[in-house]
Design an enzyme around this catalytic site. Structure first.
Site, PDB file in Angstrom:
ATOM      1  CG  PHE B 247      -1.460  -1.316   1.816  1.00 28.22           C
ATOM      2  CD1 PHE B 247      -2.261  -1.050   0.653  1.00 28.22           C
ATOM      3  CD2 PHE B 247      -1.403  -2.411   2.854  1.00 28.22           C
ATOM      4  CE1 PHE B 247      -3.469  -2.456   0.889  1.00 28.22           C
ATOM      5  CE2 PHE B 247      -1.734  -3.420   2.624  1.00 28.22           C
ATOM      6  CZ  PHE B 247      -3.509  -3.650   1.223  1.00 28.22           C
ATOM      7  CD  GLU B 712      -2.904   4.372  -5.772  1.00 29.13           C
ATOM      8  OE1 GLU B 712      -2.927   4.658  -4.380  1.00 29.13           O
ATOM      9  OE2 GLU B 712      -2.242   3.887  -6.180  1.00 29.13           O
TER      10      GLU B 712
END
Lengths: 337, 745, 182
Positions: B247, B712
């Site tokens: 991430f 995202e």
């Protein structure tokens, strides 16, 4: 985690003998809290006595109509035991509100009593902490204290920035909150024989020695938790408020058991709270306010005000005072319906 | 093959436990390193007593700044692909403490157990200095950020246009507010780890390291190890086939990489260093921000003024920046815009890109303010957004390459049932429970950058394709396999895509939602180039029917090359390889974006997120019961893995809205909830009903394949949608994230 | 897929005479005991302060069981002990002498064909993971949940699977996958 030796006795007498051999020996049940604390360098036993093979693994009925929960029975087996589900659904519900299924399969009833606080500073061995290192100070009071106590601490000590005894840690167990409401009795054995400790006296407030969580004497072993006959199977609930919907410690929690007559009047009441004090929090005055009263929100709020009378916040946890009162009212509402 | 919902090709490895992560490569004579961290937030180490630690059986070394191997001195040697302007941190550099929990020693022992114990025995004496870690108390110290090469992809705010202040004063309706977002840590499930395998040097050479690292770019780790430890690049091979989530945390090498490498060189033995969960809070994080926004609108709902300022924390070493406020000048039509972004340097580790960096931070503020303005002007929040839609990017004065956000609004609203919403706050209930419906727009970049790939058609007719990219769970293995299979007309099972090895052709770090487009186009190009080679081979056959064929005259289907004009004229790929003298046919190619074409457009992904919450009116417990995400992301290679990406992003958005915060105690300068028990991310029970829609969108500007990336965009609009739903349910606007129940009391 | 071709690690350990006496010397206190993992009895020589999780990963080369927090806060290390799911990270290996331990590596072997367990297949089909790091724990936990027999509804599954974090946020697909085999 420091080196230690390990024994696995099969008789209680051997367990008591093993624990007496070394000053810093500890019993290990499920290990879910002890091993955790050993890994973060908070607990350092030099010897572990595994109690899982002692003959303490049964749930049996008592002659007075109560139930004996063996100390090494797991939380999961306890919560899903038919007699517990039938007679003490409050205990079932409360156990199942805590931890995770995996942890409940490991954690034992005896071990649950010994859960230590989740205070961030207690858990971080590089921080000061009067509970972990008596006299070193309490950074939680002026630091981050979202999960900390609002009742039961020495308020004067907490205002003293140099206090060597101040502590605003909370007891993290869910199960113990129900056990307090049910007025369970902890049976222990030790070098000086057997004794029974009512739940109300088992855990302590921080007082001047916050390093002590409970009133157990060195070398003593919990053998069972006895539930009295009265289990409040009709009117009960456990309300647990937390920062996510499962697998989180309580911000505040409320265990309630009520008995009511046919007119809807409360004849007996138990209210215990978790997440607000160094021990499960009960006050007989608060419960008395409900006896003989109709089950209305006004009555409930009065009991809530009484149970949390004198509560103080330290900033991040101040919300617990109002939230706790609302949780008590909600729990009582749920219990009567 | 492209567009098919095939199951992950790495699925069997992952469900059987065979997929190996960085700490799982067990090699002979491995030693274990455990990190010791600083107890203070600022100052100097004045003494380290390691005698008791060294006295333990099996302890090999306590490595500190005093006895570490030689490190390169220049900052330049530590500049990784995602380094901001400034001086990158390197572990054990000297005696200075820059932040609380800084790594200050590595204890290496024969077993993990002994290293862990010995690490507790290292005693450190400090000279402590006053530290400053409080963003909100230091806003007056804010400065304009220094820019670096990474700002090419993370632009700083543009110059103002029009006169936002005057327009605000003249507006019929105004909303303004201050928003505080707490810091967050990536907390991937797999903790950072490096297994550095030592190989003794041949005479006159330097030693070699084969390094299994948790990274979003094996070449990025190689860069820092080779430069920092002064080793030839060829002596450092970094391998990273599986990454247990990242991430963004793996976009920069974490400190255990250099620690393990240094220890291996020093001990001349293989070393593994795994961080602990609490040490996952001793590295980069999403910075806390304090944001101010002011919107002006005409009575008819025309947006007339946007002011958006963000002040974020950074370290004293680097000016970490992200694009927080720019979106507010781009997403909607508005002639008067002023944007500002500043940093406050604190005694903390440098922040680091975390899923939708900047985007989810800034858009969460813009989209709450847009909701407030919709109420001010008396419009439905969705209608208000539609009214201010623009297909022209006013900031860059150019069109969007594609922007199907209106389709997102329309299809998302229909799936969600938005038309049944009653606008009044607290007007929808389910029994006693307050129900709220909210929505928000989302936007993210759709970049493509150069990458290389290799394709090898083996004598067995099977294709192997490789590129030194990563798969952090995004589905790279699977979609690259699909692209290769489609390009050369092979069944999925005849294609093997490999990644995560510096011996493979270079690809950039996996981040910014650019991997599908970047590596996807490289895989397509190399397969096309390989196809041309195959055509050449086939054309050389005696009496070849392909003798005069150009590459556009053939197609690859059913494991055969066929003439487009007459598909019955065909040769199997296996037969073509056989013409190569018993050797595989290989090709390596580079895909380079058409920058001239791209520069004429703004290239973004868009979304609309719709959220339903249920709020207990007395206890303020918030439950997100439904989420619908409609996404315009160009061409979808694999709807199954794509859906997972969007769902994951929305769960992240839910987490940011309600759960996640790294709480620093500024008295001690440390994040205190440094574990999974107190740093809350959603659990299974928090899962709402979730639905994902991919709207039709064609875009041949972003890249030849029309891929936009999905990492995202699922997250960006979700926190605002949930915050807006909470307002609709309760009538309370909470500007500070996460919205914990105490904030609603 | 790239898989490790490196040989499994062997630990050189010495037998500790004190171990036979029960109490052993603390700092060198290796104890010899055996664990039954996936149906195979393995003799180990380990310090008592070795967790079950580390015993599996570092001493038995069974790295399918994951370390996600090492503190019982994530569920990635979930294994089955006598059919019940536990967190291997908070348990000492030595406490499991005589127990039947099943890890993700043993799940497929439980099926008649030796192929994938239906739950493993369902996880693949429903894309019930992304990075895959929590997956072995999720699968072992789900099997433990099914053994418990308490999960009847989707809400039950959600509550009883809440001891397994998934940072990628694959929960909706995990729930779908489990439903197909429940």
């Amino acid at each position: 985690m420091n080196p230690f030796s390990y024994t696995r006795p099969e008789a209680v007498a051997d367990a008591l003998n093993d624990i007496g051999q070394q000053p810093n020996a500890k019993f290990i049940g499920g290990g879910t809290n002890l091993i955790d604390l050993m890994k973060v360098n908070v607990e350092h036993p030099t010897h572990l006595v595994d109690v899982n093979h002692l003959p303490l693994g049964d749930i049996t009925e008592l002659p007075d109509g109560g139930l004996r929960l063996g100390a090494s029975v797991t939380n999961a087996d306890t919560a899903w035991h038919p007699l517990v589900e039938e007679r003490y659904p409050l205990l079932s519900k409360t156990i199942l509100a805590g931890a995770s299924p995996q942890l409940r399969n490991m954690a034992t009833n005896g071990g649950n009593l010994f859960q230590r606080t989740r205070c961030y500073y207690f858990y971080d061995a590089q921080m000061s902490c009067n509970k972990r290192q008596p006299g070193s100070g309490c950074p939680a009071i002026n630091g981050y204290n979202r999960i900390h106590a609002i009742v039961g601490m020495d308020k004067a000590e907490c205002q003293n920035p140099n206090s060597k005894t101040a502590c605003i840690a909370t007891h993290p167990s869910d199960m113990c909150v129900a056990l307090a409401a049910l007025e369970a009795v902890v049976r222990v054995t030790g070098p000086n024989g057997d004794r029974s400790i009512p739940m109300a006296d088992f855990h302590r407030l921080p007082d001047t020695d916050p390093q002590r969580d409970n009133t157990l004497e060195p070398g003593e072993l919990v053998t069972s938790i006895d539930l009295p006959a009265k289990g409040f199977p009709k009117h009960f609930t456990y309300v647990k408020l937390r920062d996510r919907s499962s697998y989180a410690f309580a911000l505040v929690s409320v265990a309630v058991g009520l008995e009511m007559d046919d007119n809807g009047t409360i004849t007996e009441a138990r209210i215990a709270m978790g997440g607000v004090a160094h021990k499960p929090w009960r006050k007989s005055e608060a419960e008395q306010l409900l006896i003989g009263k109709p089950a209305t929100d006004e009555t409930f709020r009065a009991a809530a005000e009484s149970l949390l009378d004198g509560a103080v916040g330290f900033g991040h946890n101040t919300f617990k005072i109002e939230l706790g009162k609302r949780a008590i009212v909600r729990a009582l509402q749920e219990a009567i319906s | 093959m492209i567009g098919q919902p095939i199951s992950r090709v790495d699925g069997p490895a992952k469900v059987t436990g065979k997929a190996k992560f960085a700490a799982e490569f067990n090699v002979p004579n491995l030693t274990y390193g455990v990190v010791v961290t600083s107890a203070i937030a600022k100052g100097r180490i004045v003494g380290i007593d390691d005698r008791e630690a060294l006295a333990q059986p099996g302890v090999r070394m306590v490595m500190t700044h005093k006895n570490r191997p030689k490190l390169a001195r220049l900052d330049l040697n530590y500049k990784d692909q995602d380094a901001p302007a400034g001086s990158p941190f390197r572990p054990l550099q000297d005696d200075k403490i820059f932040y609380s929990t800084q790594p200050i020693a590595l204890v290496v022992a024969d077993t993990f157990e002994m290293a862990r114990y010995a690490a507790t025995l290292v005693k450190v004496a400090y000279h402590e200095e006053a530290h400053e870690t409080d963003l909100q108390a230091n806003l007056s110290e804010a400065h304009n950020p220094a820019a670096g090469p990474v700002n090419l992809f993370k632009p700083l705010p543009p110059k103002p246009r029009g006169n936002a202040q005057q327009a605000y004063m003249e507006a019929d309706k105004r909303v303004s507010g201050e928003f505080v977002h707490q810091a967050e840590h990536h907390n991937p499930m797999e903790m950072f780890a490096t297994t550095a395998v030592y190989e003794a040097p041949k005479r006159g050479e330097k030693p070699r390291l084969t390094i299994y690292d948790k990274t979003q770019g094996a070449p990025n780790s190689q860069l820092v190890v080779a430069n920092g430890l002064n080793l030839p690049f060829k002596n450092v091979r970094v391998i990273s086939p599986f990454i247990g989530g990242a991430f963004g945390s793996g976009l920069r090498p974490q400190y255990q990489l250099l620690l393990a490498s240094m220890a291996a060189l020093e001990l001349k033995q293989s070393v593994r260093v795994s961080l602990t969960r609490d040490q996952m809070f001793t590295m980069g994080f999403r910075p806390a921000t304090v944001q101010k926004i002011a919107l002006g609108a005409q009575a008819d709902g025309t947006l007339s003024s946007v002011y958006h300022q963000a002040i974020a924390e950074t370290s004293h070493r680097e000016d970490y920046t992200e694009t927080v406020v720019n979106w507010s000048g781009e997403l909607y039509k508005c002639d008067n815009v002023a944007l500002d972004y500043q940093l406050v340097s604190l005694d903390v580790y440098s922040p680091q890109d975390m899923r939708a960096p900047g985007g989810v931070t800034g858009v969460s503020v813009l989209e709450v303010a847009m909701d407030e303005m919709a109420y001010e002007v008396g419009m439905d929040p969705l209608e208000f957004r539609i009214k201010n839609f623009t297909s022209w990017d006013q900031t860059h004065d150019r069109p969007y390459s594609s922007k199907e956000i209106l389709a997102c609004y329309r299809e998302g609203a229909e799936r969600f049932g938005w038309a049944r919403r009653t606008p009044e706050p607290r007007s929808m209930r389910d029994g006693n429970v307050l129900v709220g419906w909210g929505m928000a727009s989302g936007v993210w970049m759709a970049d493509q950058i150069p990458a290389r790939a290799e394709a090898v058609l083996g004598v067995n007719g099977k294709l192997r394709v490789s590129s030194a990219t990563a798969d952090i769970g995004t589905g790279t293995y699977t979609i690259m396999t699909q692209i290769a299979a489609e390009t050369l007309g092979l069944p999925i099972d005849d294609v093997l895509f490999r990644l995560g090895d510096t011996d493979m052709p270079l690809a950039p770090i996996q981040g910014g939602s650019w991997t599908a487009a970047t590596v996807g186009n490289a895989v397509r190009v190399v397969c096309e180039d390989l196809g041309k080679k195959l055509l050449k081979l086939a054309a050389q056959m005696p009496d070849s029917p392909f003798k005069k064929a150009k590459s556009t005259d053939v197609q690859f289907v059913d494991s055969h090359m066929r003439l487009v004009g007459d598909p019955s004229v065909a040769i199997s790929l296996r037969d073509i390889v056989a013409l190569n003298g018993g050797k595989a046919v290989r090709e390596t190619s580079t895909s380079i974006p058409n920058m001239l074409k791209q520069s004429r457009y703004t290239r973004y992904t868009h979304s609309a997120i719709f959220a339903e919450v249920r709020v207990d009116p007395d206890l303020n417990v918030v439950t997100v019961s439904r989420l619908v995400g409609a996404v315009a992301a160009g061409r979808i290679i694999n709807p199954k893995t794509a859906r997972s990406q969007i769902i994951g992003g929305m769960v992240w958005g839910l987490s940011k809205a309600l759960h996640e915060e790294s709480v620093r105690d500024n008295n001690v300068g440390r994040f205190m909830n440094h574990n999974y028990a107190e740093y809350h991310i959603p659990v299974c029970k928090d899962t709402p009903d979730m639905d994902v829609i991919f709207v039709e969108e064609h875009d041949d500007v972003v890249n030849p394949m029309g891929i936009k990336g999905l990492g995202e965009i699922g997250q960006v609009g979700t926190p605002a949608a949930i915050a807006n739903a909470i307002f609709h349910a309760t009538g309370k606007r909470v500007h500070d994230l996460p919205i914990t129940l105490d904030k609603l009391l | 897929m790239q898989t490790a071709t490196l040989p499994p690690k062997t630990k050189q350990t010495k037998t500790d005479p004190a171990s036979a006496a029960g109490l052993s010397n603390a700092n060198t206190g290796l104890r010899s005991f055996s664990l039954n993992v996936n149906g195979t009895e393995r003799t180990l020589n380990l310090a008592p302060w070795t967790t079950l999780l580390d015993a599996l990963r570092e001493y038995m080369d069974l790295t399918g069981t994951k370390k996600g927090c090492d503190h019982g806060q994530c569920g990635a290390c979930t294994v089955l002990v006598n059919g019940k799911r536990i967190n291997a990270c908070l348990s000492l290996a030595i406490m499991h002498e005589g127990n039947q331990i099943t890890t993700i590596e043993g799940i497929a072997n439980q099926t008649e064909t030796g192929g994938l367990h239906p739950l493993q297949q369902a996880f693949i089909e429903h894309d019930a993971f992304q990075c895959g790091y929590c997956t072995p724990g999720q699968i072992c936990s789900a099997i433990g949940m099914i053994n418990e027999g308490r999960a009847k509804t989707t809400d039950d599954i959600k509550e009883l699977m809440s001891g397994n974090l998934c940072r990628c946020g694959a929960y909706p697909h995990i729930i779908d996958a489990i439903k197909t085999v429940l």
